[in-house]
Design a protein around this motif. Structure first.
Motif, PDB file in Angstrom:
ATOM      1  N   LEU A   1      38.085  35.287  39.555  1.00  0.00           N
ATOM      2  CA  LEU A   1      36.676  35.454  39.414  1.00  0.00           C
ATOM      3  C   LEU A   1      36.563  36.905  39.671  1.00  0.00           C
ATOM      4  CD1 LEU A   1      34.634  32.385  39.892  1.00  0.00           C
ATOM      5  CD2 LEU A   1      35.787  33.102  37.633  1.00  0.00           C
ATOM      6  N   VAL A   2      35.993  37.817  38.775  1.00  0.00           N
ATOM      7  CA  VAL A   2      35.655  39.277  39.086  1.00  0.00           C
ATOM      8  C   VAL A   2      34.515  39.221  39.774  1.00  0.00           C
ATOM      9  CG1 VAL A   2      35.374  41.588  38.357  1.00  0.00           C
ATOM     10  CG2 VAL A   2      37.213  40.250  37.478  1.00  0.00           C
ATOM     11  N   SER A   3      34.256  39.604  41.107  1.00  0.00           N
ATOM     12  CA  SER A   3      32.939  39.517  41.761  1.00  0.00           C
ATOM     13  C   SER A   3      32.427  40.543  42.508  1.00  0.00           C
ATOM     14  CB  SER A   3      33.132  38.262  42.855  1.00  0.00           C
ATOM     15  OG  SER A   3      33.268  36.955  42.273  1.00  0.00           O
ATOM     16  N   PHE A   4      31.189  40.889  42.354  1.00  0.00           N
ATOM     17  CA  PHE A   4      30.491  42.156  42.883  1.00  0.00           C
ATOM     18  C   PHE A   4      29.550  41.650  44.004  1.00  0.00           C
ATOM     19  CE2 PHE A   4      31.441  42.762  38.653  1.00  0.00           C
ATOM     20  CZ  PHE A   4      32.515  43.629  38.792  1.00  0.00           C
ATOM     21  N   THR A   5      29.679  41.925  45.052  1.00  0.00           N
ATOM     22  CA  THR A   5      28.743  41.633  46.296  1.00  0.00           C
ATOM     23  C   THR A   5      28.361  43.197  47.146  1.00  0.00           C
ATOM     24  OG1 THR A   5      29.810  39.511  46.554  1.00  0.00           O
ATOM     25  CG2 THR A   5      28.647  40.286  48.474  1.00  0.00           C
ATOM     26  N   ASN A   6      27.411  43.559  47.397  1.00  0.00           N
ATOM     27  CA  ASN A   6      26.709  44.544  48.217  1.00  0.00           C
ATOM     28  C   ASN A   6      27.561  45.990  47.658  1.00  0.00           C
ATOM     29  OD1 ASN A   6      25.104  42.974  49.816  1.00  0.00           O
ATOM     30  ND2 ASN A   6      26.947  42.672  51.119  1.00  0.00           N
ATOM     31  N   GLY A   7      27.804  45.914  46.394  1.00  0.00           N
ATOM     32  CA  GLY A   7      28.446  47.216  45.856  1.00  0.00           C
ATOM     33  C   GLY A   7      29.841  47.250  45.717  1.00  0.00           C
TER      34      GLY A   7
ATOM     35  N   SER B   1      33.718  45.290  44.775  1.00  0.00           N
ATOM     36  CA  SER B   1      34.126  44.391  43.757  1.00  0.00           C
ATOM     37  C   SER B   1      35.330  43.773  44.481  1.00  0.00           C
ATOM     38  CB  SER B   1      34.618  45.245  42.624  1.00  0.00           C
ATOM     39  OG  SER B   1      35.549  46.092  42.985  1.00  0.00           O
ATOM     40  N   SER B   2      35.509  42.557  44.016  1.00  0.00           N
ATOM     41  CA  SER B   2      36.821  41.680  44.594  1.00  0.00           C
ATOM     42  C   SER B   2      37.051  40.396  43.713  1.00  0.00           C
ATOM     43  CB  SER B   2      36.167  41.023  45.943  1.00  0.00           C
ATOM     44  OG  SER B   2      35.171  40.138  45.786  1.00  0.00           O
ATOM     45  N   ILE B   3      37.976  39.669  43.989  1.00  0.00           N
ATOM     46  CA  ILE B   3      38.460  38.715  43.074  1.00  0.00           C
ATOM     47  C   ILE B   3      38.008  37.418  43.967  1.00  0.00           C
ATOM     48  CG2 ILE B   3      40.325  37.011  42.299  1.00  0.00           C
ATOM     49  CD1 ILE B   3      40.063  39.577  40.456  1.00  0.00           C
ATOM     50  N   SER B   4      37.347  36.634  43.256  1.00  0.00           N
ATOM     51  CA  SER B   4      36.646  35.287  44.101  1.00  0.00           C
ATOM     52  C   SER B   4      37.324  34.037  43.321  1.00  0.00           C
ATOM     53  CB  SER B   4      35.413  35.224  44.141  1.00  0.00           C
ATOM     54  OG  SER B   4      34.855  35.101  43.028  1.00  0.00           O
ATOM     55  N   GLY B   5      37.269  32.872  43.877  1.00  0.00           N
ATOM     56  CA  GLY B   5      37.648  31.513  43.001  1.00  0.00           C
ATOM     57  C   GLY B   5      38.928  31.087  44.015  1.00  0.00           C
ATOM     58  N   ARG B   6      39.888  30.376  43.075  1.00  0.00           N
ATOM     59  CA  ARG B   6      40.694  29.816  44.055  1.00  0.00           C
ATOM     60  C   ARG B   6      41.796  30.649  44.454  1.00  0.00           C
ATOM     61  NH1 ARG B   6      44.755  25.372  40.513  1.00  0.00           N
ATOM     62  NH2 ARG B   6      46.105  24.961  42.542  1.00  0.00           N
ATOM     63  N   TYR B   7      42.227  31.671  44.208  1.00  0.00           N
ATOM     64  CA  TYR B   7      43.201  32.442  44.662  1.00  0.00           C
ATOM     65  C   TYR B   7      42.611  33.671  45.536  1.00  0.00           C
ATOM     66  CZ  TYR B   7      46.316  29.623  41.946  1.00  0.00           C
ATOM     67  OH  TYR B   7      46.919  28.521  41.314  1.00  0.00           O
ATOM     68  N   GLU B   8      41.391  33.592  45.820  1.00  0.00           N
ATOM     69  CA  GLU B   8      40.842  34.985  46.588  1.00  0.00           C
ATOM     70  C   GLU B   8      41.401  35.471  47.713  1.00  0.00           C
ATOM     71  OE1 GLU B   8      36.813  34.315  48.576  1.00  0.00           O
ATOM     72  OE2 GLU B   8      36.854  32.474  47.355  1.00  0.00           O
ATOM     73  N   ASN B   9      42.310  34.501  48.418  1.00  0.00           N
ATOM     74  CA  ASN B   9      42.871  34.611  49.854  1.00  0.00           C
ATOM     75  C   ASN B   9      44.165  35.016  49.572  1.00  0.00           C
ATOM     76  OD1 ASN B   9      40.468  34.716  51.481  1.00  0.00           O
ATOM     77  ND2 ASN B   9      40.480  32.583  51.344  1.00  0.00           N
ATOM     78  N   SER B  10      44.799  35.151  48.235  1.00  0.00           N
ATOM     79  CA  SER B  10      46.254  35.414  48.136  1.00  0.00           C
ATOM     80  C   SER B  10      46.336  36.679  47.117  1.00  0.00           C
ATOM     81  CB  SER B  10      46.726  33.976  47.541  1.00  0.00           C
ATOM     82  OG  SER B  10      46.258  33.673  46.404  1.00  0.00           O
ATOM     83  N   SER B  11      47.858  37.189  47.229  1.00  0.00           N
ATOM     84  CA  SER B  11      47.970  38.202  46.382  1.00  0.00           C
ATOM     85  C   SER B  11      49.239  38.195  46.105  1.00  0.00           C
ATOM     86  CB  SER B  11      47.629  39.579  47.190  1.00  0.00           C
ATOM     87  OG  SER B  11      47.870  40.682  46.274  1.00  0.00           O
ATOM     88  N   PRO B  12      49.779  38.523  44.965  1.00  0.00           N
ATOM     89  CA  PRO B  12      51.196  38.456  44.499  1.00  0.00           C
ATOM     90  C   PRO B  12      51.619  40.084  44.549  1.00  0.00           C
ATOM     91  CG  PRO B  12      50.197  38.699  42.603  1.00  0.00           C
ATOM     92  CD  PRO B  12      48.904  38.759  43.682  1.00  0.00           C
TER      93      PRO B  12
END
Length: 303
Positions: A46-52, A54-65
């Motif tokens: 999920l493309v998320s925006f918090t306090n200006g 952007s990030s990826i949230s959801g099931r894989y938010e703490n991992s990166s390929p």
């Protein structure tokens, strides 16, 4: 050294097997090349925006390929993955160019690449009330005329208008849908050539032919056979991949009236099972070779 890892993203809202099939097919190719793949639905990222920010949230938010193979058209997700520094194949911008036929044809025209005479339908809000552009389009293109919705795949959003009545009916039905009016290339009725390009080179090619439809797509009953493209066809397909920025693409070419090739469209997310069944060539393997070489050039992976 650990194996490279990749995410293969597909659209979680499309239940048809051919979409999951692409993900599974490329995953097998990745494993053959020593890459550890994970098949992931776009709605799990999920493309998320918090306090200006952007990030990826959801099931894989703490991992990166190490990289992503993007088998979807969720452009904003692809852009967000790129913003996080993850290499995405194909790039978000190239997917966006190929996915929107209006933008695709404008891009091709910017580089002098030949395709059938085309007019972008004027922007409409709500229902179509003003038909004043209609006579000029008929005069310019004539009948029969192809109507292509800007967003569509497998020929499913491509329509044929044989006369004025059918054209007006389509215009009323499509209303505020983005679409283009396009010349029907009679010399290529029911047949085209699909060339798969990887890193500027033709790696597989097939002829598609339909006996019952103006579209040659396999989804509409088209039959395939191996085909040896001409040098002109190969150069045109490679040029299409270059100007759209696609590392790999399925380029569909028509047979022009004088025998010269014309571009039908460019697919940044080309499904590869049918060309394998036709030619025996697994396009996913050279795709993986290109990605590994590109990652080495970027310094993302090492020998």
């Amino acid at each position: 050294m650990a194996q490279p890892t990749c995410w293969i993203v597909y659209n979680g809202n499309l239940p048809q097997k051919k979409f999951m099939d692409f993900a599974e097919w490329t995953a097998r190719a990745a494993e053959k090349k020593g890459i550890t793949p994970s098949i992931i639905k776009n709605n799990e990222l999920l493309v998320s925006f918090t306090n200006g920010k952007s990030s990826i949230s959801g099931r894989y938010e703490n991992s990166s390929p190490d990289f992503v193979i993007f088998g979807d058209k969720d452009v904003f997700l692809a852009k967000q993955l790129e913003k996080l520094g993850i290499p995405v194949y194909n790039s978000a911008d190239s997917i966006e160019i190929c996915d929107n036929k209006s933008r695709m044809y404008q891009t091709l025209a910017d580089h002098g690449i030949p395709f059938p005479k085309t007019i972008i339908a004027p922007k409409v809000f709500g229902d179509l009330h003003d038909y004043s552009h209609y006579p000029a389009i008929v005069k310019e293109i004539g009948f029969p005329m192809v109507i292509k919705e800007a967003f569509g795949s497998f020929g499913m959003q491509v329509h044929l208008a044989e006369n004025e009545q059918r054209l007006l009916e389509l215009m009323r039905t499509l209303k505020n849908t983005e679409y283009v009016f396009q010349e029907m290339v009679g010399s290529s009725y029911g047949r085209d050539v699909r060339i798969n390009i990887v890193d500027g080179k033709a790696v597989a090619c097939m002829l598609r032919r339909s006996e019952s439809d103006f579209r040659a797509n396999v989804s509409f009953g088209g039959k395939t056979e191996p085909y040896t493209p001409t040098e002109e066809q190969v150069q045109l397909a490679a040029a299409c991949a270059e100007v759209t920025g696609t590392a790999f693409a399925g380029v569909d070419l028509l047979f022009g009236p004088d025998g010269s090739p014309l571009v039908c469209e460019i697919n940044s997310n080309a499904h590869i099972r049918s060309i394998y069944e036709c030619t025996g060539i697994d396009v996913a393997l050279p795709m993986m070779d290109f990605i590994l070489d590109d990652l080495k050039r970027r310094g993302s992976v090492h020998e």
